[in-house]
Design an enzyme around this catalytic site. Structure first.
Site, PDB file in Angstrom:
ATOM      1  CB  SER A 137      -1.392  -0.678  -2.843  1.00 48.33           C
ATOM      2  OG  SER A 137      -0.306  -1.514  -3.144  1.00 48.33           O
ATOM      3  CD  GLU A 229      -4.737  -5.049  -1.278  1.00 49.53           C
ATOM      4  OE1 GLU A 229      -4.638  -5.667  -2.355  1.00 49.53           O
ATOM      5  OE2 GLU A 229      -3.901  -4.206  -0.915  1.00 49.53           O
ATOM      6  CG  HIS A 299      -3.276  -4.640  -5.886  1.00 51.50           C
ATOM      7  ND1 HIS A 299      -3.225  -4.732  -4.514  1.00 51.50           N
ATOM      8  CD2 HIS A 299      -2.337  -3.728  -6.235  1.00 51.50           C
ATOM      9  CE1 HIS A 299      -2.278  -3.926  -4.054  1.00 51.50           C
ATOM     10  NE2 HIS A 299      -1.727  -3.303  -5.083  1.00 51.50           N
TER      11      HIS A 299
END
Length: 326
Positions: A137, A229, A299
């Protein structure tokens, strides 16, 4: 005379081949030393604040692997959303990368804020004696920044997500840290594009990669396999970010694409009209490269570890996808 000319030509050609091999070898990313039992892992916060209690499952996991743990000074700090001021998070990170006793650094939590402290870090010592960085992330900033130094990193679960992570996600992190062979088999997806390629796997969170385009943290993706992602983005903004990467030659220059979770996407009152995966398919369809959709990373609870910067083979067929690290 013709024989001499031919002989000299062969010599020149051989020199060029050897030079090319040497140059390519110099650009291979360096793998930090893999962990062994008794090694120490440092846990710190580079972005959003976090207290000690949520870290306990991660600490116990490391101890079950025979590892020691050092918790950084940023854990428990409170600066609104962030785990202390930028200089405090940078100082904590600096201390850990300079400490020879710490063999890997595991980021406690994502959110936002890593990009605010990355330029405060002096990586001189780290480049000489690299160690594993773990996270995903917002940690994509550090992945890209460090991969740009030709040092590999691990895209995997955060400390804060250990309690909800699948056993497979945790086991994959163990394999990545201890240098065990990693091979993933993924079911086929209707949007996949078949093919087989080998190259260094790099990338991370789409929003973060979009935000560092043109900065010193952006790396050259030419000849690499790109992983993407994201979480909690408006669909029109997903389109905007992907168009930006496309215009910057990301998809034209990569060997293949691995698409992980695009979860909890949002839409406007007037719908965009396409899902995140449909947007990805539309923008990448003109490129004759293998593309895998719905890879188990990002995630999601089954967030499998990926070794960014390590040579990987991506094989996409009609029956499924195989991603393996050399």
């Amino acid at each position: 005379m013709f024989f001499n000319f031919l002989q000299n030509t062969c010599r020149v050609f051989l020199c060029l081949v050897l030079f090319s091999v040497t140059v390519n070898a110099q650009h291979l990313m360096k793998l930090p030393p893999y962990l062994t039992k008794g090694d120490t892992v440092g846990i710190l916060a580079t972005a959003r604040k976090i207290d000690h209690e949520p870290l306990e499952p991660a600490i116990q996991l490391l101890k079950s692997w025979g590892l020691n743990v050092v918790v950084g000074k940023t854990v428990g700090l409170d600066n609104h959303q962030l785990a202390g001021a930028d200089w405090q998070r940078a100082a904590d990170f600096q201390e850990m990368i300079n400490n020879p006793a710490i063999k890997a650094i595991w980021c406690a939590k994502g959110g936002y804020g890593t990009v605010r402290m990355v330029d405060r870090i002096d990586f001189t010592h780290f480049k000489k004696k690299p160690k594993w960085l773990i996270g995903f992330s917002d940690v994509t900033v550090l992945h890209s920044h460090i991969n740009n130094m030709d040092v590999a990193t691990i895209h995997g679960i955060m400390c804060a997500s250990v309690s909800t992570a699948t056993p497979q996600a945790k086991e994959s992190l163990h394999k990545a840290l201890f240098g065990e062979k990693i091979t993933y088999s993924v079911p086929a997806h209707k949007f996949n594009k078949t093919g087989k390629v080998s190259g260094e796997l790099v990338g991370g969170n789409l929003s973060v990669l979009f935000s560092i385009v043109g900065s010193r943290s952006e790396m050259d993706y030419k000849g690499k396999i790109l992983f993407l992602e994201d979480l909690d983005e408006y669909l029109y903004h997903v389109d905007r970010m992907l168009i930006n990467l496309e215009r910057n030659g990301y998809f034209k220059n990569v060997k293949g694409i691995v698409i992980g979770g695009f979860t909890k996407m949002r839409d406007n009152d007037t719908p965009w009209g396409h899902s995140a995966l449909e947007i990805l398919k539309e923008i990448t369809q003109e490129y004759n490269i293998p593309i895998c959709f719905n890879f188990p990373a990002g995630h999601i609870t089954d967030n499998r570890a990926l070794v960014f910067g390590k040579e990987a083979t991506l094989e996409v067929t009609q029956t499924g996808t195989k991603l393996s690290f050399e």
